[in-house]
Design a protein around this motif. Structure first.
Motif, short mmCIF file in Angstrom:
data_model
loop_
_atom_site.label_atom_id
_atom_site.label_comp_id
_atom_site.label_asym_id
_atom_site.label_seq_id
_atom_site.Cartn_x
_atom_site.Cartn_y
_atom_site.Cartn_z
N ASP A 218 -29.06 62.94 -30.54
CA ASP A 218 -30.36 63.24 -29.94
C ASP A 218 -31.11 64.30 -30.75
OD1 ASP A 218 -29.43 61.55 -28.01
OD2 ASP A 218 -29.91 62.85 -26.32
N TYR A 397 -31.68 51.98 -20.24
CA TYR A 397 -30.58 52.92 -20.02
C TYR A 397 -29.72 52.55 -18.81
CZ TYR A 397 -31.58 56.05 -23.86
OH TYR A 397 -31.72 56.57 -25.12
N GLU A 401 -25.69 51.93 -19.32
CA GLU A 401 -24.65 52.66 -18.58
C GLU A 401 -23.60 51.73 -17.95
OE1 GLU A 401 -26.92 55.05 -15.85
OE2 GLU A 401 -27.77 56.18 -17.53
N LYS A 412 -29.55 59.45 -26.03
CA LYS A 412 -30.16 59.44 -24.70
C LYS A 412 -31.67 59.62 -24.79
CE LYS A 412 -25.94 59.60 -22.84
NZ LYS A 412 -25.13 59.62 -24.06
N ASP A 413 -32.20 59.74 -26.01
CA ASP A 413 -33.63 60.11 -26.13
C ASP A 413 -34.49 59.03 -26.79
OD1 ASP A 413 -32.57 60.29 -28.67
OD2 ASP A 413 -33.59 62.17 -29.16
#
Ligand code: AMP
Ligand code: GLY
Length: 419
Positions: A218, A397, A401, A412-413
Protein backbone atom coordinates in the motif's frame (compact mmCIF):
# COMPACT_ATOMS: atom_id res chain seq x y z
CA UNK A 1 -14.09 -19.87 -35.70
CA UNK A 2 -11.08 -21.22 -33.82
CA UNK A 3 -9.05 -18.77 -31.76
CA UNK A 4 -5.72 -19.33 -29.99
CA UNK A 5 -4.62 -16.98 -27.19
CA UNK A 6 -0.89 -17.10 -26.42
CA UNK A 7 0.22 -16.49 -22.82
CA UNK A 8 -0.61 -17.68 -19.31
CA UNK A 9 -1.60 -14.71 -17.17
CA UNK A 10 -4.78 -13.07 -15.93
CA UNK A 11 -4.58 -10.80 -18.98
CA UNK A 12 -4.94 -13.81 -21.26
CA UNK A 13 -7.71 -15.30 -19.11
CA UNK A 14 -9.59 -11.99 -19.45
CA UNK A 15 -9.15 -11.95 -23.23
CA UNK A 16 -10.49 -15.52 -23.41
CA UNK A 17 -13.41 -14.67 -21.10
CA UNK A 18 -14.41 -11.77 -23.33
CA UNK A 19 -13.93 -13.76 -26.55
CA UNK A 20 -16.16 -16.50 -25.10
CA UNK A 21 -19.05 -13.99 -25.05
CA UNK A 22 -18.84 -13.42 -28.81
CA UNK A 23 -22.02 -14.19 -30.78
CA UNK A 24 -19.73 -16.15 -33.15
CA UNK A 25 -19.20 -18.67 -30.31
CA UNK A 26 -15.53 -19.35 -31.11
CA UNK A 27 -13.68 -22.48 -30.03
CA UNK A 28 -10.97 -21.22 -27.73
CA UNK A 29 -7.44 -22.49 -27.13
CA UNK A 30 -4.89 -21.21 -24.65
CA UNK A 31 -1.13 -21.78 -24.88
CA UNK A 32 0.06 -22.58 -22.33
CA UNK A 33 -2.80 -21.12 -20.24
CA UNK A 34 -3.42 -21.71 -16.52
CA UNK A 35 -5.91 -23.28 -14.10
CA UNK A 36 -8.55 -20.69 -15.01
CA UNK A 37 -8.17 -20.62 -18.79
CA UNK A 38 -8.62 -24.40 -18.77
CA UNK A 39 -12.20 -23.87 -17.58
CA UNK A 40 -13.24 -21.87 -20.68
CA UNK A 41 -10.68 -22.92 -23.29
CA UNK A 42 -8.57 -25.93 -24.12
CA UNK A 43 -5.07 -25.51 -22.67
CA UNK A 44 -2.34 -26.46 -25.12
CA UNK A 45 1.00 -27.36 -23.52
CA UNK A 46 3.25 -25.14 -25.64
CA UNK A 47 5.16 -22.19 -24.14
CA UNK A 48 4.41 -18.64 -25.29
CA UNK A 49 7.85 -18.21 -26.89
CA UNK A 50 8.01 -21.59 -28.65
CA UNK A 51 7.16 -19.91 -31.92
CA UNK A 52 7.84 -22.79 -34.31
CA UNK A 53 5.83 -25.26 -32.27
CA UNK A 54 2.97 -22.78 -31.91
CA UNK A 55 2.90 -22.13 -35.68
CA UNK A 56 2.90 -25.86 -36.45
CA UNK A 57 0.13 -26.47 -33.94
CA UNK A 58 -1.96 -23.53 -35.24
CA UNK A 59 -1.64 -24.78 -38.83
CA UNK A 60 -2.47 -28.35 -37.90
CA UNK A 61 -5.51 -27.21 -35.91
CA UNK A 62 -6.81 -24.75 -38.51
CA UNK A 63 -6.67 -21.75 -36.16
CA UNK A 64 -8.45 -18.72 -37.67
CA UNK A 65 -7.00 -16.07 -35.35
CA UNK A 66 -4.08 -16.03 -32.91
CA UNK A 67 -4.06 -13.37 -30.19
CA UNK A 68 -0.72 -12.71 -28.48
CA UNK A 69 -0.74 -11.56 -24.84
CA UNK A 70 2.89 -11.00 -23.78
CA UNK A 71 5.65 -8.98 -25.45
CA UNK A 72 8.36 -11.64 -25.66
CA UNK A 73 6.83 -13.71 -28.48
CA UNK A 74 6.04 -10.53 -30.44
CA UNK A 75 9.60 -9.23 -30.03
CA UNK A 76 10.86 -12.65 -31.12
CA UNK A 77 8.82 -12.50 -34.34
CA UNK A 78 5.75 -14.65 -33.66
CA UNK A 79 3.54 -12.48 -35.88
CA UNK A 80 6.11 -12.52 -38.72
CA UNK A 81 6.42 -16.31 -38.55
CA UNK A 82 2.64 -16.86 -38.43
CA UNK A 83 1.91 -14.45 -41.28
CA UNK A 84 4.53 -16.11 -43.50
CA UNK A 85 2.47 -19.30 -43.38
CA UNK A 86 -0.85 -17.52 -43.86
CA UNK A 87 -2.06 -17.42 -40.24
CA UNK A 88 -3.96 -14.36 -39.02
CA UNK A 89 -2.47 -12.71 -35.92
CA UNK A 90 -3.62 -10.00 -33.53
CA UNK A 91 -0.33 -8.31 -32.57
CA UNK A 92 2.50 -6.45 -34.28
CA UNK A 93 5.47 -7.89 -36.18
CA UNK A 94 8.98 -7.87 -34.74
CA UNK A 95 9.63 -4.45 -36.34
CA UNK A 96 6.57 -2.97 -34.67
CA UNK A 97 7.31 -4.61 -31.31
CA UNK A 98 10.49 -2.48 -31.17
CA UNK A 99 8.25 0.29 -29.83
CA UNK A 100 8.45 -1.66 -26.55
CA UNK A 101 11.66 -3.63 -27.17
CA UNK A 102 13.88 -0.57 -27.72
CA UNK A 103 13.31 2.49 -25.59
CA UNK A 104 15.96 4.34 -27.63
CA UNK A 105 14.06 3.68 -30.85
CA UNK A 106 10.75 4.68 -29.26
CA UNK A 107 12.38 7.94 -28.14
CA UNK A 108 13.75 8.64 -31.65
CA UNK A 109 10.33 8.03 -33.09
CA UNK A 110 8.63 10.32 -30.57
CA UNK A 111 11.17 13.08 -31.20
CA UNK A 112 10.82 12.73 -34.98
CA UNK A 113 7.03 13.00 -34.87
CA UNK A 114 6.73 15.61 -32.13
CA UNK A 115 5.17 13.34 -29.49
CA UNK A 116 5.38 14.87 -25.97
CA UNK A 117 7.85 12.92 -23.81
CA UNK A 118 10.67 13.53 -21.31
CA UNK A 119 13.90 15.03 -22.68
CA UNK A 120 16.47 12.24 -23.06
CA UNK A 121 19.83 11.09 -24.35
CA UNK A 122 20.87 7.59 -25.44
CA UNK A 123 24.29 6.05 -24.73
CA UNK A 124 26.21 2.95 -25.80
CA UNK A 125 29.22 3.84 -23.64
CA UNK A 126 28.94 3.75 -19.83
CA UNK A 127 31.61 6.45 -19.48
CA UNK A 128 29.69 8.85 -21.71
CA UNK A 129 26.44 8.08 -19.85
CA UNK A 130 28.16 8.73 -16.50
CA UNK A 131 29.60 12.05 -17.68
CA UNK A 132 26.18 13.13 -18.90
CA UNK A 133 24.38 12.12 -15.70
CA UNK A 134 26.79 14.17 -13.57
CA UNK A 135 25.79 17.31 -15.51
CA UNK A 136 22.03 16.76 -15.10
CA UNK A 137 19.62 17.94 -12.39
CA UNK A 138 17.97 15.45 -10.01
CA UNK A 139 15.97 13.30 -9.89
CA UNK A 140 17.04 11.59 -13.10
CA UNK A 141 15.78 8.40 -14.77
CA UNK A 142 18.06 5.66 -16.13
CA UNK A 143 16.50 3.03 -18.41
CA UNK A 144 17.86 -0.09 -20.08
CA UNK A 145 17.10 0.11 -23.81
CA UNK A 146 15.77 -3.44 -24.15
CA UNK A 147 13.16 -5.70 -22.56
CA UNK A 148 14.00 -6.13 -18.88
CA UNK A 149 10.80 -7.50 -17.30
CA UNK A 150 10.23 -4.32 -15.29
CA UNK A 151 13.78 -4.33 -13.85
CA UNK A 152 15.35 -1.89 -16.30
CA UNK A 153 14.18 1.49 -14.94
CA UNK A 154 15.72 3.40 -12.02
CA UNK A 155 14.38 6.75 -10.86
CA UNK A 156 17.50 8.10 -9.13
CA UNK A 157 17.31 10.81 -6.48
CA UNK A 158 21.10 11.12 -6.14
CA UNK A 159 23.90 11.15 -8.72
CA UNK A 160 25.45 8.13 -6.96
CA UNK A 161 22.25 6.10 -7.52
CA UNK A 162 22.17 7.07 -11.19
CA UNK A 163 25.86 6.17 -11.64
CA UNK A 164 25.32 2.83 -9.88
CA UNK A 165 22.35 2.09 -12.16
CA UNK A 166 24.41 2.82 -15.28
CA UNK A 167 27.21 0.59 -14.03
CA UNK A 168 24.85 -2.27 -13.19
CA UNK A 169 23.01 -2.10 -16.50
CA UNK A 170 25.98 -1.43 -18.80
CA UNK A 171 28.98 -2.99 -17.06
CA UNK A 172 27.51 -5.78 -14.90
CA UNK A 173 24.74 -6.48 -17.45
CA UNK A 174 22.18 -7.16 -14.72
CA UNK A 175 19.48 -7.18 -17.41
CA UNK A 176 21.64 -8.87 -20.06
CA UNK A 177 21.86 -7.32 -23.52
CA UNK A 178 18.93 -5.02 -22.62
CA UNK A 179 21.61 -2.82 -21.04
CA UNK A 180 23.86 -2.55 -24.12
CA UNK A 181 22.33 0.88 -24.56
CA UNK A 182 20.75 3.08 -21.91
CA UNK A 183 18.39 6.02 -22.13
CA UNK A 184 18.87 8.74 -19.52
CA UNK A 185 15.87 11.01 -19.17
CA UNK A 186 14.39 13.88 -17.29
CA UNK A 187 12.11 12.88 -14.39
CA UNK A 188 8.47 13.82 -14.94
CA UNK A 189 6.10 14.71 -12.12
CA UNK A 190 2.41 13.94 -12.13
CA UNK A 191 0.01 11.02 -12.06
CA UNK A 192 0.39 7.96 -14.27
CA UNK A 193 -2.27 6.53 -16.55
CA UNK A 194 -2.33 3.84 -19.23
CA UNK A 195 -4.19 4.52 -22.45
CA UNK A 196 -4.35 1.53 -24.78
CA UNK A 197 -5.67 1.59 -28.32
CA UNK A 198 -6.69 -0.92 -30.94
CA UNK A 199 -5.01 -0.14 -34.25
CA UNK A 200 -4.79 -1.78 -37.66
CA UNK A 201 -1.96 0.49 -38.76
CA UNK A 202 -4.16 3.35 -39.92
CA UNK A 203 -7.31 3.54 -37.78
CA UNK A 204 -6.69 4.16 -34.07
CA UNK A 205 -9.42 3.36 -31.52
CA UNK A 206 -8.56 4.30 -27.92
CA UNK A 207 -9.86 2.05 -25.17
CA UNK A 208 -11.02 3.41 -21.81
CA UNK A 209 -8.13 4.74 -19.66
CA UNK A 210 -6.89 2.75 -16.65
CA UNK A 211 -4.45 3.12 -13.75
CA UNK A 212 -2.31 0.29 -12.49
CA UNK A 213 -0.37 -0.15 -9.26
CA UNK A 214 3.18 -1.49 -9.62
CA UNK A 215 4.57 -1.55 -6.06
CA UNK A 216 3.83 -4.54 -3.87
CA UNK A 217 2.59 -2.70 -0.74
CA UNK A 218 0.00 0.00 0.00
CA UNK A 219 0.97 3.64 -0.56
CA UNK A 220 3.35 2.53 -3.32
CA UNK A 221 5.87 1.02 -0.90
CA UNK A 222 8.17 -1.93 -1.56
CA UNK A 223 9.59 -3.33 -4.78
CA UNK A 224 8.07 -3.20 -8.26
CA UNK A 225 5.88 -6.09 -9.36
CA UNK A 226 4.10 -7.09 -12.55
CA UNK A 227 1.12 -5.11 -11.19
CA UNK A 228 -0.99 -5.39 -8.02
CA UNK A 229 -4.28 -3.94 -9.20
CA UNK A 230 -5.97 -1.49 -11.54
CA UNK A 231 -9.12 0.53 -12.06
CA UNK A 232 -10.92 2.27 -14.88
CA UNK A 233 -11.65 5.08 -15.50
CA UNK A 234 -9.50 7.46 -13.46
CA UNK A 235 -11.39 10.68 -12.69
CA UNK A 236 -8.38 12.89 -13.45
CA UNK A 237 -8.34 11.73 -17.09
CA UNK A 238 -11.14 13.60 -18.83
CA UNK A 239 -12.73 12.64 -22.14
CA UNK A 240 -11.05 15.69 -23.62
CA UNK A 241 -7.67 14.48 -22.34
CA UNK A 242 -8.22 11.09 -23.99
CA UNK A 243 -8.87 12.90 -27.28
CA UNK A 244 -5.75 14.98 -26.76
CA UNK A 245 -3.67 11.83 -26.20
CA UNK A 246 -5.22 10.27 -29.29
CA UNK A 247 -4.24 13.28 -31.41
CA UNK A 248 -0.82 14.07 -29.92
CA UNK A 249 0.44 10.56 -29.11
CA UNK A 250 -1.43 7.56 -30.52
CA UNK A 251 -2.14 8.74 -34.07
CA UNK A 252 1.27 10.40 -34.66
CA UNK A 253 3.01 7.20 -33.50
CA UNK A 254 0.92 4.78 -35.56
CA UNK A 255 1.19 6.98 -38.65
CA UNK A 256 4.86 7.70 -37.98
CA UNK A 257 5.63 3.99 -37.69
CA UNK A 258 3.78 3.46 -41.01
CA UNK A 259 5.98 6.10 -42.61
CA UNK A 260 9.01 4.13 -41.40
CA UNK A 261 7.67 1.23 -43.46
CA UNK A 262 6.16 -0.74 -40.58
CA UNK A 263 2.52 -1.78 -40.61
CA UNK A 264 1.65 -1.87 -36.91
CA UNK A 265 -1.43 -3.77 -35.82
CA UNK A 266 -2.83 -5.00 -32.53
CA UNK A 267 -2.66 -2.95 -29.34
CA UNK A 268 -0.58 0.16 -28.86
CA UNK A 269 -0.24 0.84 -25.13
CA UNK A 270 0.86 4.30 -24.04
CA UNK A 271 2.10 4.69 -20.46
CA UNK A 272 1.68 8.38 -19.70
CA UNK A 273 2.40 10.89 -16.98
CA UNK A 274 -0.28 13.56 -16.67
CA UNK A 275 1.95 16.56 -15.88
CA UNK A 276 1.15 20.22 -15.34
CA UNK A 277 2.14 20.62 -19.02
CA UNK A 278 -0.31 17.94 -20.14
CA UNK A 279 0.09 14.23 -20.90
CA UNK A 280 3.64 13.02 -21.67
CA UNK A 281 4.75 9.53 -22.71
CA UNK A 282 6.76 7.38 -20.28
CA UNK A 283 6.81 4.25 -22.41
CA UNK A 284 5.04 2.27 -25.07
CA UNK A 285 4.07 -1.38 -24.95
CA UNK A 286 3.19 -3.44 -28.01
CA UNK A 287 0.41 -5.43 -26.28
CA UNK A 288 -2.39 -5.35 -23.72
CA UNK A 289 -1.36 -4.32 -20.19
CA UNK A 290 -1.57 -6.60 -17.18
CA UNK A 291 -3.53 -5.89 -14.91
CA UNK A 292 -5.13 -3.09 -16.99
CA UNK A 293 -6.79 -5.60 -19.33
CA UNK A 294 -8.65 -7.18 -16.40
CA UNK A 295 -10.45 -3.86 -15.75
CA UNK A 296 -10.68 -2.60 -19.36
CA UNK A 297 -12.26 -5.57 -21.15
CA UNK A 298 -15.18 -5.97 -18.69
CA UNK A 299 -16.12 -2.43 -19.77
CA UNK A 300 -16.11 -3.32 -23.50
CA UNK A 301 -19.62 -3.51 -24.90
CA UNK A 302 -18.61 -4.53 -28.44
CA UNK A 303 -17.76 -8.07 -29.57
CA UNK A 304 -14.02 -8.43 -28.88
CA UNK A 305 -13.66 -11.15 -31.52
CA UNK A 306 -15.07 -8.85 -34.17
CA UNK A 307 -12.79 -5.99 -33.07
CA UNK A 308 -9.74 -8.27 -33.11
CA UNK A 309 -10.53 -9.80 -36.50
CA UNK A 310 -11.01 -6.37 -38.05
CA UNK A 311 -7.82 -5.12 -36.42
CA UNK A 312 -5.84 -8.04 -37.79
CA UNK A 313 -7.40 -7.71 -41.25
CA UNK A 314 -6.92 -3.93 -41.54
CA UNK A 315 -10.64 -3.17 -41.42
CA UNK A 316 -10.94 -1.50 -38.01
CA UNK A 317 -12.32 1.70 -39.58
CA UNK A 318 -15.55 -0.13 -40.46
CA UNK A 319 -16.91 -0.34 -36.90
CA UNK A 320 -17.71 1.72 -33.82
CA UNK A 321 -16.21 0.27 -30.64
CA UNK A 322 -18.53 0.78 -27.67
CA UNK A 323 -17.95 0.83 -23.92
CA UNK A 324 -20.03 0.55 -20.75
CA UNK A 325 -20.12 3.56 -18.42
CA UNK A 326 -19.82 1.48 -15.22
CA UNK A 327 -16.39 1.79 -13.59
CA UNK A 328 -14.33 -1.29 -12.73
CA UNK A 329 -11.79 -2.17 -10.06
CA UNK A 330 -9.40 -5.13 -10.01
CA UNK A 331 -7.35 -6.43 -7.08
CA UNK A 332 -4.46 -8.83 -7.61
CA UNK A 333 -4.20 -11.63 -5.03
CA UNK A 334 -0.54 -12.59 -4.76
CA UNK A 335 1.57 -15.22 -3.00
CA UNK A 336 3.20 -13.78 0.13
CA UNK A 337 6.85 -12.98 -0.60
CA UNK A 338 6.25 -12.04 -4.25
CA UNK A 339 8.05 -10.43 -6.11
CA UNK A 340 10.82 -12.17 -4.12
CA UNK A 341 10.77 -15.82 -3.02
CA UNK A 342 7.39 -17.44 -2.42
CA UNK A 343 5.95 -20.94 -2.03
CA UNK A 344 3.66 -22.68 -4.52
CA UNK A 345 1.07 -25.44 -4.37
CA UNK A 346 -1.40 -24.03 -1.81
CA UNK A 347 -5.06 -24.97 -2.42
CA UNK A 348 -7.27 -21.96 -3.22
CA UNK A 349 -10.60 -21.86 -1.35
CA UNK A 350 -13.66 -19.70 -1.86
CA UNK A 351 -13.68 -19.46 -5.65
CA UNK A 352 -17.22 -20.83 -5.78
CA UNK A 353 -18.56 -18.44 -3.11
CA UNK A 354 -18.19 -15.20 -5.09
CA UNK A 355 -21.07 -12.88 -6.02
CA UNK A 356 -22.65 -13.86 -9.33
CA UNK A 357 -21.41 -10.70 -11.07
CA UNK A 358 -17.87 -10.74 -9.63
CA UNK A 359 -15.09 -11.80 -11.98
CA UNK A 360 -11.98 -13.76 -11.14
CA UNK A 361 -9.16 -14.10 -13.63
CA UNK A 362 -6.41 -16.63 -13.01
CA UNK A 363 -2.65 -16.17 -13.42
CA UNK A 364 -0.43 -18.36 -11.19
CA UNK A 365 -2.87 -21.22 -10.72
CA UNK A 366 -3.04 -24.79 -11.87
CA UNK A 367 -5.43 -27.65 -11.64
CA UNK A 368 -4.38 -30.49 -9.30
CA UNK A 369 -6.98 -33.23 -9.23
CA UNK A 370 -10.21 -31.49 -8.23
CA UNK A 371 -8.37 -28.56 -6.66
CA UNK A 372 -7.04 -25.30 -8.04
CA UNK A 373 -3.68 -24.58 -6.38
CA UNK A 374 -1.29 -21.61 -6.45
CA UNK A 375 1.58 -21.87 -8.92
CA UNK A 376 2.92 -18.34 -9.29
CA UNK A 377 3.53 -14.95 -7.70
CA UNK A 378 0.45 -13.23 -8.96
CA UNK A 379 -2.31 -15.78 -8.44
CA UNK A 380 -5.68 -14.18 -9.30
CA UNK A 381 -7.21 -10.84 -10.21
CA UNK A 382 -10.65 -10.24 -8.66
CA UNK A 383 -12.61 -7.68 -10.67
CA UNK A 384 -15.96 -6.01 -10.06
CA UNK A 385 -17.93 -3.14 -11.54
CA UNK A 386 -20.35 -0.80 -9.79
CA UNK A 387 -22.54 2.24 -10.29
CA UNK A 388 -19.58 4.36 -9.21
CA UNK A 389 -15.97 3.68 -8.27
CA UNK A 390 -16.81 3.43 -4.56
CA UNK A 391 -19.22 0.59 -5.28
CA UNK A 392 -16.91 -1.11 -7.80
CA UNK A 393 -14.15 -1.03 -5.22
CA UNK A 394 -16.38 -2.35 -2.42
CA UNK A 395 -17.59 -5.17 -4.66
CA UNK A 396 -14.04 -6.10 -5.65
CA UNK A 397 -12.75 -6.16 -2.06
CA UNK A 398 -15.80 -7.97 -0.67
CA UNK A 399 -15.14 -10.77 -3.14
CA UNK A 400 -11.37 -10.72 -2.69
CA UNK A 401 -11.97 -11.37 1.04
CA UNK A 402 -13.89 -14.56 0.24
CA UNK A 403 -10.84 -16.14 -1.39
CA UNK A 404 -8.33 -17.86 0.82
CA UNK A 405 -4.95 -19.50 0.38
CA UNK A 406 -1.90 -19.70 2.66
CA UNK A 407 0.17 -16.49 2.76
CA UNK A 408 -2.26 -14.54 0.56
CA UNK A 409 -1.26 -10.91 0.04
CA UNK A 410 -3.05 -8.06 -1.68
CA UNK A 411 -3.04 -4.28 -1.61
CA UNK A 412 -5.91 -2.63 0.23
CA UNK A 413 -5.67 0.74 -1.53
CA UNK A 414 -6.52 -0.01 -5.15
CA UNK A 415 -8.61 2.92 -6.47
CA UNK A 416 -8.61 4.49 -2.97
CA UNK A 417 -7.43 7.80 -4.43
CA UNK A 418 -10.74 8.03 -6.32
CA UNK A 419 -12.85 8.18 -3.13
P1 AMP B 1 8.70 2.41 -17.92
O1 AMP B 1 9.02 0.95 -18.00
O2 AMP B 1 9.44 3.27 -18.88
O3 AMP B 1 7.22 2.71 -17.87
O4 AMP B 1 9.15 2.83 -16.46
C1 AMP B 1 8.65 2.19 -15.32
C2 AMP B 1 8.19 3.21 -14.32
O5 AMP B 1 9.23 4.11 -14.02
C3 AMP B 1 7.04 4.09 -14.82
O6 AMP B 1 5.82 3.48 -14.66
C4 AMP B 1 7.23 5.30 -13.95
O7 AMP B 1 6.68 5.09 -12.65
C5 AMP B 1 8.71 5.42 -13.81
N1 AMP B 1 9.26 6.34 -14.84
C6 AMP B 1 9.71 6.01 -16.07
N2 AMP B 1 10.12 7.09 -16.74
C7 AMP B 1 9.93 8.14 -15.92
C8 AMP B 1 10.16 9.55 -16.04
N3 AMP B 1 10.69 10.08 -17.13
N4 AMP B 1 9.83 10.33 -15.00
C9 AMP B 1 9.30 9.79 -13.86
N5 AMP B 1 9.06 8.48 -13.69
C10 AMP B 1 9.37 7.66 -14.70
N1 GLY C 1 0.75 -2.82 -16.35
C1 GLY C 1 1.97 -2.57 -16.99
C2 GLY C 1 2.26 -3.44 -18.13
O1 GLY C 1 1.46 -4.26 -18.55
O2 GLY C 1 3.35 -3.32 -18.68
Amino acid sequence: MRVLVVGSGAREHTILWKLAQSPSAPRLYSAPGNGGTGLIAENVAIGATEIDRLAEWALANAIDLTVVGPEDPLAAGLADRFRRVGLLVFGPTKDGARIEGSKAWAKELMNRYGVPTARSATFTSPTAAEEYVKSQPLPIVVKADGLAAGKGVVVATTHEQALAAISQLMRDKTTGSAGDRVVVEECLEGTEVSLLAFTDGSTVVPMVPACDYKRVFDDDQGPNTGGMGAYSPPRFVTRQMVEQIEETVLKPVVHGVAREGISYSGVLYAGLMITSNGPMVLEFNCRFGDPETQVILPRLKSDLLDVMLRTAEGRLGEIQVEWHDKPSCGVVLASGGYPGEFARGYPIAGLDSLDADALVFHAGTKRQGDDIVTSGGRVLTVVATGRDMREARQNAYRNAEKIRFTDIHYRKDIAAREL
